[in-house]
Design a protein around this motif. Structure first.
Motif, short mmCIF file in Angstrom:
data_model
loop_
_atom_site.label_atom_id
_atom_site.label_comp_id
_atom_site.label_asym_id
_atom_site.label_seq_id
_atom_site.Cartn_x
_atom_site.Cartn_y
_atom_site.Cartn_z
N PHE A 150 0.85 -1.40 -0.01
CA PHE A 150 -0.15 0.18 -0.19
C PHE A 150 0.79 1.39 0.11
N ALA A 151 1.83 1.34 0.80
CA ALA A 151 2.77 2.66 1.00
C ALA A 151 3.58 2.77 -0.29
N ALA A 152 3.99 1.72 -0.87
CA ALA A 152 4.79 1.68 -2.07
C ALA A 152 3.83 2.32 -3.48
N ALA A 163 0.01 15.41 2.68
CA ALA A 163 1.03 16.44 2.89
C ALA A 163 1.76 16.34 4.31
N PRO A 164 1.12 16.02 5.49
CA PRO A 164 1.72 15.75 6.63
C PRO A 164 2.86 14.62 6.88
N PHE A 165 2.49 13.72 6.24
CA PHE A 165 3.39 12.43 5.84
C PHE A 165 4.69 12.98 5.35
N ILE A 166 4.50 13.47 3.97
CA ILE A 166 5.61 13.76 3.38
C ILE A 166 6.51 15.09 3.92
N ALA A 169 12.42 9.05 1.06
CA ALA A 169 11.49 7.92 0.70
C ALA A 169 11.08 7.01 1.85
N ASP A 170 12.36 6.72 2.45
CA ASP A 170 12.30 5.36 3.68
C ASP A 170 11.44 6.05 5.06
N ALA A 171 11.53 7.19 5.46
CA ALA A 171 10.98 7.68 6.35
C ALA A 171 9.47 8.00 5.99
N VAL A 172 9.11 8.28 4.64
CA VAL A 172 7.72 8.66 4.26
C VAL A 172 6.99 7.15 4.25
N ARG A 173 7.96 6.19 3.68
CA ARG A 173 7.15 4.69 3.67
C ARG A 173 6.91 4.15 4.88
N SER A 174 7.73 4.36 5.76
CA SER A 174 7.48 3.67 7.17
C SER A 174 6.32 4.48 8.03
N ARG A 175 6.20 5.74 7.50
CA ARG A 175 5.16 6.48 8.46
C ARG A 175 3.79 6.01 7.55
N LEU A 176 3.76 5.89 6.48
CA LEU A 176 2.65 5.43 5.76
C LEU A 176 2.32 4.05 6.15
#
Length: 80
Positions: free
Chosen positions: A2-4, A25-28, A35-42
């Motif tokens: 899903f995150a990818a 927007a808050p995640f990014i 990319a890794d931080a955004v993916r882990s948060r998502l």
């Protein structure tokens, strides 16, 4: 997965509706666009949402099983 998929969609901003862009927007922004931080948060957000949904589904299905069980026992005149 899903995150990818969501990250791939975010790369093309015109493909997402404005409410979805503002929700992401808050995640990014909070991850400084790594990319890794955004993916882990998502992934964490998705997993917590799915935990809540599955808990709600479990409670509702248990209630329906109890109701159907009592109705089946009443219709078949089953005594303990």
């Amino acid at each position: 997965n899903f995150a990818a998929a969501l990250i791939d969609l975010v790369k093309v901003p015109a493909s997402l509706p404005q409410p979805v862009q503002s929700a992401l927007a808050p995640f990014i922004a909070g991850a400084n666009e790594e990319a890794d931080a955004v993916r882990s948060r998502l992934e964490a957000w998705f997993n917590s949402a799915m935990d809540r949904v599955s808990g709600s589904y479990k409670r509702q299905s248990q209630l329906w099983f109890i109701v159907v069980g009592f109705l089946a026992a009443a219709v078949m005149n089953i005594n303990p």
